[in-house]
Design a protein around this motif. Sequence first.
Motif, PDB file in Angstrom:
ATOM      1  N   ILE A   1      37.154  38.493  30.932  1.00 46.22           N
ATOM      2  CA  ILE A   1      37.975  39.506  31.182  1.00 46.22           C
ATOM      3  C   ILE A   1      38.639  39.400  32.840  1.00 46.22           C
ATOM      4  O   ILE A   1      38.287  39.235  33.121  1.00 46.22           O
ATOM      5  CB  ILE A   1      37.134  40.760  31.828  1.00 46.22           C
ATOM      6  CG1 ILE A   1      35.949  41.158  30.271  1.00 46.22           C
ATOM      7  CG2 ILE A   1      37.601  42.013  31.586  1.00 46.22           C
ATOM      8  CD1 ILE A   1      34.291  41.935  30.256  1.00 46.22           C
ATOM      9  N   GLY A   2      40.213  39.660  31.483  1.00 49.83           N
ATOM     10  CA  GLY A   2      41.068  39.636  32.467  1.00 49.83           C
ATOM     11  C   GLY A   2      41.011  40.765  33.735  1.00 49.83           C
ATOM     12  O   GLY A   2      40.268  42.282  33.580  1.00 49.83           O
ATOM     13  N   LEU A   3      41.602  40.543  34.969  1.00 52.65           N
ATOM     14  CA  LEU A   3      41.011  40.822  35.694  1.00 52.65           C
ATOM     15  C   LEU A   3      42.991  41.564  36.398  1.00 52.65           C
ATOM     16  O   LEU A   3      43.085  41.082  37.086  1.00 52.65           O
ATOM     17  CB  LEU A   3      40.423  40.629  37.470  1.00 52.65           C
ATOM     18  CG  LEU A   3      40.665  41.428  38.625  1.00 52.65           C
ATOM     19  CD1 LEU A   3      40.194  43.027  37.983  1.00 52.65           C
ATOM     20  CD2 LEU A   3      39.097  41.080  39.576  1.00 52.65           C
ATOM     21  N   PRO A   4      42.957  43.064  36.637  1.00 48.67           N
ATOM     22  CA  PRO A   4      44.667  42.755  36.857  1.00 48.67           C
ATOM     23  C   PRO A   4      44.461  43.593  38.375  1.00 48.67           C
ATOM     24  O   PRO A   4      43.887  44.230  38.657  1.00 48.67           O
ATOM     25  CB  PRO A   4      45.051  44.224  36.398  1.00 48.67           C
ATOM     26  CG  PRO A   4      43.901  45.233  35.563  1.00 48.67           C
ATOM     27  CD  PRO A   4      42.565  44.139  35.906  1.00 48.67           C
ATOM     28  N   ARG A   5      45.411  42.743  38.904  1.00 46.01           N
ATOM     29  CA  ARG A   5      45.939  42.533  40.576  1.00 46.01           C
ATOM     30  C   ARG A   5      46.541  43.391  40.766  1.00 46.01           C
ATOM     31  O   ARG A   5      47.539  43.540  40.149  1.00 46.01           O
ATOM     32  CB  ARG A   5      45.220  41.754  41.136  1.00 46.01           C
ATOM     33  CG  ARG A   5      43.759  41.118  41.052  1.00 46.01           C
ATOM     34  CD  ARG A   5      43.405  39.399  41.912  1.00 46.01           C
ATOM     35  NE  ARG A   5      42.300  38.760  41.903  1.00 46.01           N
ATOM     36  CZ  ARG A   5      41.120  39.067  42.454  1.00 46.01           C
ATOM     37  NH1 ARG A   5      41.162  40.093  43.700  1.00 46.01           N
ATOM     38  NH2 ARG A   5      40.313  38.301  43.000  1.00 46.01           N
TER      39      ARG A   5
ATOM     40  N   THR B   1      45.129  42.564  45.843  1.00 41.70           N
ATOM     41  CA  THR B   1      44.484  43.862  46.245  1.00 41.70           C
ATOM     42  C   THR B   1      43.899  44.197  44.294  1.00 41.70           C
ATOM     43  O   THR B   1      44.509  44.216  43.475  1.00 41.70           O
ATOM     44  CB  THR B   1      44.684  44.990  47.026  1.00 41.70           C
ATOM     45  OG1 THR B   1      46.120  45.426  46.208  1.00 41.70           O
ATOM     46  CG2 THR B   1      44.800  44.555  48.542  1.00 41.70           C
ATOM     47  N   ILE B   2      42.439  45.306  44.103  1.00 41.15           N
ATOM     48  CA  ILE B   2      42.117  45.460  43.403  1.00 41.15           C
ATOM     49  C   ILE B   2      42.590  47.044  43.522  1.00 41.15           C
ATOM     50  O   ILE B   2      42.065  47.776  44.544  1.00 41.15           O
ATOM     51  CB  ILE B   2      41.356  45.003  42.714  1.00 41.15           C
ATOM     52  CG1 ILE B   2      40.696  43.487  42.715  1.00 41.15           C
ATOM     53  CG2 ILE B   2      40.404  45.079  42.000  1.00 41.15           C
ATOM     54  CD1 ILE B   2      39.255  43.062  42.663  1.00 41.15           C
ATOM     55  N   GLY B   3      42.909  47.502  42.229  1.00 39.33           N
ATOM     56  CA  GLY B   3      43.928  48.977  42.543  1.00 39.33           C
ATOM     57  C   GLY B   3      42.439  49.521  40.933  1.00 39.33           C
ATOM     58  O   GLY B   3      41.630  49.540  41.044  1.00 39.33           O
ATOM     59  N   ASP B   4      42.974  50.209  41.084  1.00 37.58           N
ATOM     60  CA  ASP B   4      42.297  51.562  40.040  1.00 37.58           C
ATOM     61  C   ASP B   4      42.312  50.568  38.504  1.00 37.58           C
ATOM     62  O   ASP B   4      40.955  50.905  38.518  1.00 37.58           O
ATOM     63  CB  ASP B   4      42.974  52.640  39.523  1.00 37.58           C
ATOM     64  CG  ASP B   4      42.972  53.643  40.953  1.00 37.58           C
ATOM     65  OD1 ASP B   4      42.068  53.533  41.987  1.00 37.58           O
ATOM     66  OD2 ASP B   4      43.827  54.643  41.018  1.00 37.58           O
ATOM     67  N   ARG B   5      43.352  50.409  38.113  1.00 33.76           N
ATOM     68  CA  ARG B   5      42.908  49.589  37.129  1.00 33.76           C
ATOM     69  C   ARG B   5      42.130  48.130  36.747  1.00 33.76           C
ATOM     70  O   ARG B   5      40.958  48.141  35.899  1.00 33.76           O
ATOM     71  CB  ARG B   5      44.136  48.973  36.550  1.00 33.76           C
ATOM     72  CG  ARG B   5      44.732  50.364  35.448  1.00 33.76           C
ATOM     73  CD  ARG B   5      46.249  49.647  34.399  1.00 33.76           C
ATOM     74  NE  ARG B   5      45.251  48.170  33.385  1.00 33.76           N
ATOM     75  CZ  ARG B   5      46.127  47.278  33.464  1.00 33.76           C
ATOM     76  NH1 ARG B   5      47.293  46.735  34.036  1.00 33.76           N
ATOM     77  NH2 ARG B   5      45.262  46.536  32.369  1.00 33.76           N
ATOM     78  N   GLY B   6      41.994  47.603  38.070  1.00 31.29           N
ATOM     79  CA  GLY B   6      41.716  46.166  38.637  1.00 31.29           C
ATOM     80  C   GLY B   6      39.560  46.551  38.170  1.00 31.29           C
ATOM     81  O   GLY B   6      39.272  46.486  37.763  1.00 31.29           O
ATOM     82  N   LYS B   7      39.243  47.957  39.130  1.00 31.72           N
ATOM     83  CA  LYS B   7      37.893  48.651  38.834  1.00 31.72           C
ATOM     84  C   LYS B   7      37.729  49.430  37.833  1.00 31.72           C
ATOM     85  O   LYS B   7      35.984  48.980  37.582  1.00 31.72           O
ATOM     86  CB  LYS B   7      38.278  49.255  40.000  1.00 31.72           C
ATOM     87  CG  LYS B   7      38.310  49.144  41.887  1.00 31.72           C
ATOM     88  CD  LYS B   7      38.525  50.943  43.077  1.00 31.72           C
ATOM     89  CE  LYS B   7      39.171  49.550  44.109  1.00 31.72           C
ATOM     90  NZ  LYS B   7      38.995  51.017  44.916  1.00 31.72           N
ATOM     91  N   SER B   8      38.362  49.635  37.307  1.00 30.05           N
ATOM     92  CA  SER B   8      38.196  50.040  35.814  1.00 30.05           C
ATOM     93  C   SER B   8      37.449  48.489  34.839  1.00 30.05           C
ATOM     94  O   SER B   8      36.531  48.609  34.546  1.00 30.05           O
ATOM     95  CB  SER B   8      38.919  50.865  35.530  1.00 30.05           C
ATOM     96  OG  SER B   8      38.600  50.737  33.908  1.00 30.05           O
ATOM     97  N   CYS B   9      38.510  47.764  34.820  1.00 31.89           N
ATOM     98  CA  CYS B   9      37.880  46.337  34.621  1.00 31.89           C
ATOM     99  C   CYS B   9      36.639  46.083  34.664  1.00 31.89           C
ATOM    100  O   CYS B   9      35.548  45.561  33.684  1.00 31.89           O
ATOM    101  CB  CYS B   9      39.553  45.272  34.649  1.00 31.89           C
ATOM    102  SG  CYS B   9      40.777  46.281  33.406  1.00 31.89           S
TER     103      CYS B   9
END
Length: 141
Positions: free
Chosen positions: A57-61, A66-74
């Motif tokens: 699964i792609g992790l948008p950083r 750092t991991i933002g809101d989209r990354g945490k959602s993923c």
Amino acid sequence: MRIMGLDIGGRRIGVAISDPLGWTGQGVETIERTDDSRWMDRLAELIDEYEVESIVIGLPRNMDGTIGDRGKSCQAVADDVQKRFGLPVKMWDERLSTLAVERTLIAADMSRKKRRRVVDQMAASWILQGYLDARRENIND
């Protein structure tokens, strides 16, 4: 052994599948992400159809790593997928994957309407192919 790649978006999920040897990834579908479990049911059908053994699964950083809101959602979706299917789920850095796919499609002079239909599954292919290439390089080291 087939590996599934997913590009998780707010409204759509791009799906890609590797060949049986794990060399190449091809986009197969874009699933509309609904509030109910229908999208997970469709994912289950694809997992069965292609005999998937693991999922990337792609992790948008953020650009600083750092991991933002989209990354945490993923990450939350990855947890849900792992719990439901019991398959190994790996997160793969997908920074700029959708942008790279968009630029490729624009360079190919694809219309905006057509781009919208394929960008998510192409982004999933990009994510999966990056993972497959890195895995193969690590095996050869």
